[in-house]
Design a protein around this motif. Structure first.
Motif, short mmCIF file in Angstrom:
data_model
loop_
_atom_site.label_atom_id
_atom_site.label_comp_id
_atom_site.label_asym_id
_atom_site.label_seq_id
_atom_site.Cartn_x
_atom_site.Cartn_y
_atom_site.Cartn_z
N PRO A 58 20.13 2.65 -1.95
CA PRO A 58 18.81 2.46 -0.93
C PRO A 58 19.44 2.36 0.63
O PRO A 58 20.61 2.02 0.20
N GLN A 59 18.97 2.28 1.09
CA GLN A 59 18.97 2.64 2.27
C GLN A 59 18.42 1.17 3.66
O GLN A 59 18.88 1.81 4.69
N ARG A 60 17.32 0.82 2.63
CA ARG A 60 16.59 -0.47 3.17
C ARG A 60 17.09 -1.22 3.03
O ARG A 60 16.53 -0.90 1.27
N CYS A 61 16.92 -2.11 3.25
CA CYS A 61 17.05 -3.80 2.16
C CYS A 61 15.29 -3.77 2.19
O CYS A 61 14.54 -3.15 2.37
N LYS A 62 15.28 -4.88 0.88
CA LYS A 62 14.04 -4.80 0.43
C LYS A 62 12.46 -5.50 1.40
O LYS A 62 11.76 -4.94 1.25
N THR A 63 13.21 -6.26 2.47
CA THR A 63 11.99 -6.98 2.97
C THR A 63 11.40 -5.16 4.20
O THR A 63 10.09 -5.05 4.22
N CYS A 64 12.26 -4.13 4.19
CA CYS A 64 11.83 -3.18 5.26
C CYS A 64 11.42 -2.20 4.23
O CYS A 64 10.53 -1.55 4.49
N ARG A 65 11.83 -2.24 2.83
CA ARG A 65 11.24 -1.63 2.48
C ARG A 65 9.87 -2.11 1.70
O ARG A 65 9.35 -1.38 2.01
N ASP A 66 9.34 -3.44 1.17
CA ASP A 66 8.40 -3.50 1.79
C ASP A 66 7.59 -3.82 2.52
O ASP A 66 6.33 -3.20 2.64
N SER A 67 7.86 -3.43 4.08
CA SER A 67 6.70 -3.79 4.87
C SER A 67 6.58 -1.94 5.60
O SER A 67 5.62 -1.83 6.01
N ARG A 68 8.11 -0.92 4.71
CA ARG A 68 7.44 0.68 4.77
C ARG A 68 6.41 0.63 4.06
O ARG A 68 5.22 1.27 4.68
N LYS A 69 5.82 0.19 2.64
CA LYS A 69 5.37 0.47 2.26
C LYS A 69 4.18 0.14 2.83
O LYS A 69 2.44 0.44 1.45
N ALA A 70 3.64 -1.16 3.13
CA ALA A 70 3.07 -1.47 3.35
C ALA A 70 1.68 -0.79 4.37
O ALA A 70 0.99 -1.25 4.47
N SER A 71 2.97 -0.31 5.07
CA SER A 71 2.19 0.10 6.36
C SER A 71 1.18 1.47 6.43
O SER A 71 0.89 2.13 6.43
N ARG A 72 1.91 2.00 5.08
CA ARG A 72 1.10 3.16 3.92
C ARG A 72 0.40 2.69 4.39
O ARG A 72 -0.97 3.76 3.90
N GLY A 73 -0.75 1.89 3.63
CA GLY A 73 -1.86 1.35 3.37
C GLY A 73 -2.25 1.98 1.90
O GLY A 73 -1.53 2.25 1.01
N ALA A 74 -3.18 1.09 1.91
CA ALA A 74 -3.49 0.96 0.31
C ALA A 74 -3.68 2.25 -0.10
O ALA A 74 -4.70 3.24 0.76
N ARG A 75 -3.79 2.45 -1.68
CA ARG A 75 -4.70 3.77 -2.21
C ARG A 75 -5.46 3.47 -2.27
O ARG A 75 -6.57 2.21 -2.61
N GLU A 76 -6.74 4.62 -1.79
CA GLU A 76 -7.68 4.41 -2.43
C GLU A 76 -7.96 4.94 -4.04
O GLU A 76 -7.57 5.89 -4.26
N MET A 77 -8.77 4.04 -4.79
CA MET A 77 -9.10 4.13 -5.92
C MET A 77 -9.82 4.39 -6.44
O MET A 77 -11.12 4.42 -6.05
N HIS A 78 -10.72 5.87 -7.08
CA HIS A 78 -12.03 6.10 -8.07
C HIS A 78 -12.09 6.02 -9.41
O HIS A 78 -10.82 5.72 -10.36
N THR A 79 -13.34 5.78 -9.68
CA THR A 79 -13.84 6.01 -10.68
C THR A 79 -14.03 6.81 -11.47
O THR A 79 -14.71 7.38 -11.59
N ALA A 80 -14.07 6.55 -13.05
CA ALA A 80 -14.07 7.94 -14.12
C ALA A 80 -14.38 7.16 -15.35
O ALA A 80 -13.82 6.39 -15.45
N VAL A 81 -14.92 8.34 -15.69
CA VAL A 81 -15.02 7.28 -17.62
C VAL A 81 -13.90 7.80 -17.87
O VAL A 81 -13.44 9.66 -17.94
N CYS A 82 -13.21 7.11 -19.07
CA CYS A 82 -11.79 8.03 -19.80
C CYS A 82 -12.35 9.17 -21.04
O CYS A 82 -13.29 9.34 -21.39
N ALA A 83 -11.63 10.37 -20.77
CA ALA A 83 -12.01 11.38 -21.70
C ALA A 83 -12.69 11.48 -23.01
O ALA A 83 -12.38 12.07 -23.60
N GLN A 84 -11.22 10.14 -23.36
CA GLN A 84 -10.81 9.60 -25.07
C GLN A 84 -11.46 8.89 -25.25
O GLN A 84 -11.96 8.82 -26.29
#
Length: 93
Positions: A35-61
């Motif tokens: 790893p090249q970043r400490c946990k604090t910087c990794r977490d900060s970098r992940k948070a800056s990307r924003g939350a994923r947009e989730m979509h609803t679907a019906v499971c085919a199985q």
């Protein structure tokens, strides 16, 4: 086999410990780079990307509602996480 290593974060310049347990985990996943970043910087970098947009679907199985991080298409089946995991487990056997 592994020993704790002290690394320097490329973002903040602070030292952090890359533990033997983390090294073992990285090796088990096939990661070759340390790893090249400490946990604090990794977490900060992940948070800056924003939350994923989730979509609803019906499971085919199983027919249950599933939340997925991509926009479902009509021509492709979508599976809930449980069905998807069981399909992957069967394929690995």
């Amino acid at each position: 086999m592994y020993e704790d290593k002290t690394l320097v974060c490329k973002d903040c310049g602070q030292e952090f410990v890359f533990t033997s347990g983390e090294q073992e985990f990285y090796a088990s996943r096939g990661f070759e780079n340390e790893p090249q970043r400490c946990k604090t910087c990794r977490d900060s970098r992940k948070a800056s990307r924003g939350a994923r947009e989730m979509h609803t679907a019906v499971c085919a199985q199983c027919g249950q509602e599933a939340k997925v991080p991509f926009k479902p298409r009509e021509d492709r089946p979508v599976y809930c996480s449980e069905c998807f995991a069981s399909m992957n487990a069967e394929a690995a056997e």
